[in-house]
Structures are given as structure tokens and as C-alpha cells.
Design an enzyme around this catalytic site. Sequence first.
Site, PDB file in Angstrom:
ATOM      1  N   GLU B  29       0.850  -1.188   0.000  1.00 44.06           N
ATOM      2  CA  GLU B  29       0.000   0.000   0.000  1.00 44.06           C
ATOM      3  C   GLU B  29       0.887   1.239   0.000  1.00 44.06           C
ATOM      4  OE1 GLU B  29      -2.084  -0.937   3.578  1.00 44.06           O
ATOM      5  OE2 GLU B  29      -3.075  -2.646   2.649  1.00 44.06           O
ATOM      6  N   GLU B  60      -4.484  -6.641   2.906  1.00 41.91           N
ATOM      7  CA  GLU B  60      -3.244  -7.352   3.222  1.00 41.91           C
ATOM      8  C   GLU B  60      -3.299  -8.828   2.868  1.00 41.91           C
ATOM      9  OE1 GLU B  60      -4.700  -5.141   5.120  1.00 41.91           O
ATOM     10  OE2 GLU B  60      -3.215  -3.542   5.290  1.00 41.91           O
ATOM     11  N   HIS B 129      -0.046   0.699  15.731  1.00 41.67           N
ATOM     12  CA  HIS B 129       1.120   1.182  14.993  1.00 41.67           C
ATOM     13  C   HIS B 129       2.426   0.940  15.753  1.00 41.67           C
ATOM     14  CE1 HIS B 129      -2.153   3.346  13.015  1.00 41.67           C
ATOM     15  NE2 HIS B 129      -1.347   3.614  12.021  1.00 41.67           N
TER      16      HIS B 129
HETATM   17  C1  LIG Z   1      -5.708  -3.163   7.817  1.00 40.69           C
HETATM   18  C2  LIG Z   1      -5.059  -1.857   7.635  1.00 40.69           C
HETATM   19  N1  LIG Z   1      -4.129  -1.700   6.661  1.00 40.69           N
HETATM   20  C3  LIG Z   1      -3.512  -0.524   6.481  1.00 40.69           C
HETATM   21  C4  LIG Z   1      -3.812   0.546   7.272  1.00 40.69           C
HETATM   22  C5  LIG Z   1      -3.091   1.861   7.092  1.00 40.69           C
HETATM   23  N2  LIG Z   1      -4.001   2.858   6.557  1.00 40.69           N
HETATM   24  C6  LIG Z   1      -4.610   3.745   7.373  1.00 40.69           C
HETATM   25  S1  LIG Z   1      -5.693   4.698   6.551  1.00 40.69           S
HETATM   26  C7  LIG Z   1      -5.362   3.955   5.082  1.00 40.69           C
HETATM   27  C8  LIG Z   1      -6.100   4.391   3.847  1.00 40.69           C
HETATM   28  C9  LIG Z   1      -7.568   4.314   4.034  1.00 40.69           C
HETATM   29  O1  LIG Z   1      -8.220   4.788   2.913  1.00 40.69           O
HETATM   30  P1  LIG Z   1      -9.803   4.893   2.851  1.00 40.69           P
HETATM   31  O2  LIG Z   1     -10.406   3.598   3.222  1.00 40.69           O
HETATM   32  O3  LIG Z   1     -10.148   5.451   1.530  1.00 40.69           O
HETATM   33  O4  LIG Z   1     -10.176   5.924   4.018  1.00 40.69           O
HETATM   34  P2  LIG Z   1      -9.729   7.457   4.173  1.00 40.69           P
HETATM   35  O5  LIG Z   1      -8.489   7.440   5.007  1.00 40.69           O
HETATM   36  O6  LIG Z   1      -9.515   8.024   2.832  1.00 40.69           O
HETATM   37  O7  LIG Z   1     -10.827   8.118   4.920  1.00 40.69           O
HETATM   38  C10 LIG Z   1      -4.393   2.970   5.243  1.00 40.69           C
HETATM   39  C11 LIG Z   1      -3.832   2.151   4.159  1.00 40.69           C
HETATM   40  C12 LIG Z   1      -4.788   0.351   8.276  1.00 40.69           C
HETATM   41  N3  LIG Z   1      -5.137   1.345   9.103  1.00 40.69           N
HETATM   42  N4  LIG Z   1      -5.388  -0.837   8.433  1.00 40.69           N
END
Ligand SMILES: Cc1ncc(C[n+]2csc(CCOP(=O)(O)OP(=O)(O)O)c2C)c(N)n1
Lengths: 376, 325
Positions: B29, B60, B129
Site C-alpha cells: 500500500e 493485506e 502502529h
Molecule cells: C488493515 C489496515 N491496513 C492498512 C492501514 C493503514 N491505513 C490507514 S488509513 C489507510 C487508507 C484508508 O483509505 P480509505 O479507506 O479510503 O479511508 P480514508 O483514510 O480516505 O478516509 C491505510 C492504508 C490500516 N489502518 N489498516
Amino acid sequence: MTIDSVRGAPGDPGPAEPELVQLLTPEGQRVEHPDYPLELGADEVRALYRDLVTVRRIDLEAVALTRQGELGIWASLLGQEAAQIGSGRALGEHDMVFPTYREHGVAWCRDVDPLNLLGLFRGVNHGGWDPAKYGFHLYTIVIGSQTLHATGYAMGIQRDGVLGTPSAGATIAYFGDGATSQGDVNESFVFASVFNAPIVFFCQNNQWAISEPLEKQTRIPLYRRAQGYGFPGVRVDGNDVFACLAVTRKALEAARTGQGPTFIEAYTYRMGAHTTTDDPTRYRLKAEEEAWKLKDPIERVKAYLVRGDLADSAFFEEVEADAKAMARELRAACLALPDPEPLSIFENVYAEPHPLMTEEQEQFAAYLASFEEASR
Amino acid sequence: MTTLTLGKALNEGLRKAMDDDPKVLIMGEDVGKLGGVFRITDGLQKDFGEERVIDTPLAESGIVGTAIGLALRGYRPVVEIQFDGFVFPAVDQIITQLAKMRMRSLGKVELPVVVRIPCGGGIGAVEHHSESPEVYFTHTAGLRVVACSNPADAYSMIQQSIASPDPVVFFEPKRRYWDKADVDTETADWTPLHAARVVRPGDDVTVLSYGPAVKTCLEAAVAAGEEGRSVEVIDLRSLNPLDIETVTASVHRTGRCVVVHEAAVFSGYGAELAARITERCFYRLEAPVLRVGGFSTPYPPSRIEDHYLPDLDRILDAVDRTFGW
Ligand SMILES: Cc1ncc(C[n+]2csc(CCOP(=O)(O)OP(=O)(O)O)c2C)c(N)n1
Ligand SMILES: [Mg+2]
């Protein structure tokens, strides 16, 4: 139902604007939609406006507090106020919300003290509010997990036999465009569909999942995915608080009366960085942000109020002043938040005293005390 | 010699591996344009293209599952998990599929997949984290599990892991990403991937650690030295397989041992070390093997994480206790 054999073009998540449900244009012009009639009194519109301004101001304060090192991080809702206030104000007292980490506007609608949200991002707790008291579950940071919890909760409502009665509630699961790729989210669609659970899937498509644009997650408009799972999907102008309100109301009502799930794609834009640690200049163009600025969710309500002579300048000034005062109080309260006691690390891990917790807590207490003795 | 941060050393190591072998892919990602949230893959998509540095959908299990498929087709995927706490959706693929394919195929199938995981706390983050999930993986046969602690090892170990015919879970000490040191990028004459290293020789007590805690142990050793105690610090580097010979050779000499890691002590990696050392050095031990680590609780809110993480004082306290036995 038609079978859609059209393949999405590579990198093209499909037509955007034409399919939006919109009740208020970016210029503040009220438009009608045959499926979503909405009657709002001047008071109600002014209240929505006040909500929008307030949550934006809270958000701004949180960003500032982060810059000053008072919060560890903050996920800004800038640009998504209408999606959150519109859907949040559609909720009834028996409904249950399952948010991500960005639903500060919805939290506001559920009367969760913004200080609670700041506490989480400051690092004094992991949330800590009582979900049942507010009908607002804890923030979920692991992408997508909460959609299954929302579905299970909805299955519980169903089993309580209250659907169709005045005490019926529905659940609403919030998640992002990126989250739609996650296994848990897709499983929640399957469960919700198979059990015809009383749930609304509210996807804020803010066009970005950190640095990844929508086309990294989908080749078709997200709301059309619902069809494959067997429930209706609708795309709403996520910057139009009226449309978000009307569409969510209808979906919640359908759920409460036993008609099953609805997927709502609120088409919006993350105006800020993903979080305060992110730098969007690395992956997106300023011009895109500028184009979305013209669709600002607050400006259009203001234009509507002014155009219809529903509010005067004194009202706008008052809302501004109130929001500012509130932010000032919030800041002071945030700075006054005490750090948790070190020994609290061992609390609330289990329902009852647990030998390992007790042992480690006692050892750590003795260890901490040895410093105090040494310094005496 | 060039001076590199640990993060940049990983970046250079990945670049070298991609240069050397066109089958090496990077997946995850935000690894493309953004270069990952920690910038470990910075610039790689620009230089190697989107076919080799792949911004995946946010899933994942999907990332690791498709990496397995790509490996079956002859590629060497290096997967980035954004944070330790987000590896769990992929754990099914890692444990039930990635780890066991060689054995299930009676040795016919090889899965040279590397799963990179930034791990540990100390960066003031929100929950999920700051996790230290290594033992879920060391407990799973079929996986190799390594943890780098410094820039030079980061540079070499990532390349050695990519070259490994077995899947490797590769832990990166996220709060050390910005630490700098000299790295020799000209040589490939490296310590073997699964060898431990004595990073500070000493005579009185052996301190075993890996990943982010190694630096803290070295600081503790310096402090102990000022009080006249000679502490030997060993960076295990590899958790599975474990270089037990280096460990026992040291403990045989010192007769005392303290294990330090960020993960919870209960059922943690230190338990395995303590048991093995006891089995092999029983008559040489002056004190039981002591363990310093996280508490057996969920990772606390960041304002008090410094109490949770093993620090200099807690390490010195344990060192002292081995002398008081
Ligand atoms: C299982 C998991 N993988 C990766 C992350 C890291 N992460 C936090 S926010 C995010 C992007 C989320 O995008 P979206 O679903 O579009 O929500 P937005 O943040 O745009 O509101 C990622 C990859 C996470 N929190 N949880
Ligand atoms: Mg998004």
C-alpha cells in the site's frame, strides 16, 4: 435486474457526476430528485449550517494542536463535513454507528465530546467512550474491521424482533473508498445480504486512500458493487448535506422496517492530507484540490441561506463566533488532559483480577517506587 | 563507505536486489509514488516502473496471497506491510499457505517471498502502529524470521532475505529508520543472514536482543561500563533459525544473561531463549536468565509508552539483579 457485462476501462472508475443524487448544487441552488423528496424548515437548514461550521472548526483546531505537538497525529475531515453531518443527522436514537478514525462530524451528531477524540489522538487513551451511551462505537483504525461488527450488531437487532416497530434501530457502518478492497468489508456485504440485516453501508469516497487514487481499488463506480452482493447501491453528492441527509434517512428507514441493507457511496473529496504526517504534494495535483474547492460543502449551504433570505449576517457572525469560542475551550481542555497513570497500563485488560496482570503491576509499582526512594 | 539512515539503507538494498534480478517485485500500500509511508521504497517505482513496484488495493490478505501466486510463477515479491498492526489480515495467508507450501509439495514448490514489517513502538503513534508480533511468526515452521537493528545490516539482510529460497518475515525497527551509520555498499561479503553478532564484547553478563531494542541495550552497556560492569551485547539478527552457538558461547563465559525485547515477556521470544540457555548452560549459570520486555497488556496509549518499552533503567535493573542472585 440487468446483467452488466460491461468491463470498466483500465483506470476508469466510471462516470462520476451524472449519477449523483444531488439536492443542493455547489452554487446553492435547491434541486428536486424524484426518489428523495426533502422538506426542511429554515431552522433545520440553519442548524445543519451550524453543525458544518462547528465540525470544521473543531477539525481545524485539532490540526493546529497537532502542529504544535499537542496531538500525536490527526485525521482531518476537511471536505467531508456534509457527508458526515448529513448522514449523522439522519440517525435516530436507536441507531448504532460504527465509525472509522475520521468520523468526527458523525461523533458530533452523536454528542460524543470532541475532547474524547482529541484524547485518542493525543495518546492519553484509545478512545474510551461508552459506545452504548452514544450509539457510537469506538473509532476503528484497522481498515474495514468495523463493517463486520456493524453487520453482526444489525443481526442482533434483527433477532430482537424490533424491526418495523418504533423501537427499531439500524446500524450504519462508515468506511472509505480504500476500505472497499478489504476482505472484511466484502465479507460484511455478504453477511448483510444473506441475512438481510438492517444496516446501511456508508462509504465516503474521498477519492484517495493515502496516496492511492480510486482507480487502484476499483474499475467500476463503488455504489455499483452493491448490485453484485444483492442490495441497492446509490451514489450521492457527498458535499451536499441535504442529499446525504435524504439518502441516508431513506436507507435507515428501509433497514429499520426490515428491507435490508443499502450501500451509499458519498462522493466527496479529502481536502487535506491523509493525516497530519502525510504530504499529498508527493502524489496529487494542486489543480485537483482547487477544482474540489469550488464544490465546498459549507459554502453552498451558506449561498442557499443567503439566496433564500433565511439567514442574515448576524447569524453567520454568531455561528462563527460560537465555533471559535468552542474551539478555544476545546484547546484549553486538551492541554489540561492529564497523562494516564503508568500503572493504568494494567487496567481493563480482563474482567476480573488476573494473576499475570497483578504480578506485573506489583513488580512495576515496586520498580517505580525504587526511583522515588532513590530521589528522596 | 557511505553514511546512510537505516531507511535509506533498506531503500538501497531493495534497489540493488531489483537491479540484480528482474524477477524481484515490490508490492504494498502506497509503495509507489509516495514511496511508502516511511519512504523505504522512495524512487523505486520511478526507476523500475509500475509493473515492478506495485501499489496494491488496500487488502493485506490480498497482497500476501497474490505474492504467493506471483512466486509460484517465478517472481520474487517483496511485500510491504504498512505497519505491524496491519499484518493480521494477512496472517492466514502467511501461516496456512506461505509457510507450508514447500512441505506440502514435498519440496517441489518454492516461495521466495519477503514480508517486510516495520515494527515496534516509540514513535508516539495511535494504536496498532507499535506492535511487536514476531513470535506469531517464529512459532510458525516454514518461515524464516529476521530483524535488523542498524543501517549496515538493513542493507545486507534485505538482499540476503530476497535471495532466500524460503519465505522470510523481515522486521524493521521503525523508530530507528532515521538512525545513521556507515554502510559499505561496495562489498557483498556479509555476515550470514542467520548468524548472530556480538555487537559489544564483555565479560560479566550477556545481554541478548534484536531489532529496535539493540540500541537501548548498547546504551545500557555503556552505562553499566561506567559502573565497572562489563556487559556483552549480542544482536541476534535472526530469530528463526536462531544462532544458539553464538549465544551459548557467550553465556558460557559470562554465566549471566538478560534478554531484552519490546514484545510482551509472557510467551515472548525471551522464553525460548531462556529455556534453551538453561538447557545448554545450566551448570555455568550464576543466575536465572532474566527477561526485560513489554508488559502482558495491549500496547498502551502513546503518552505512557515509554513506561511500557524496555529502557536503559529497566535493562540495568535486570543486569543488577543477575548479580544479586
Ligand atoms: C488493515 C489496515 N491496513 C492498512 C492501514 C493503514 N491505513 C490507514 S488509513 C489507510 C487508507 C484508508 O483509505 P480509505 O479507506 O479510503 O479511508 P480514508 O483514510 O480516505 O478516509 C491505510 C492504508 C490500516 N489502518 N489498516
Ligand atoms: Mg479514502
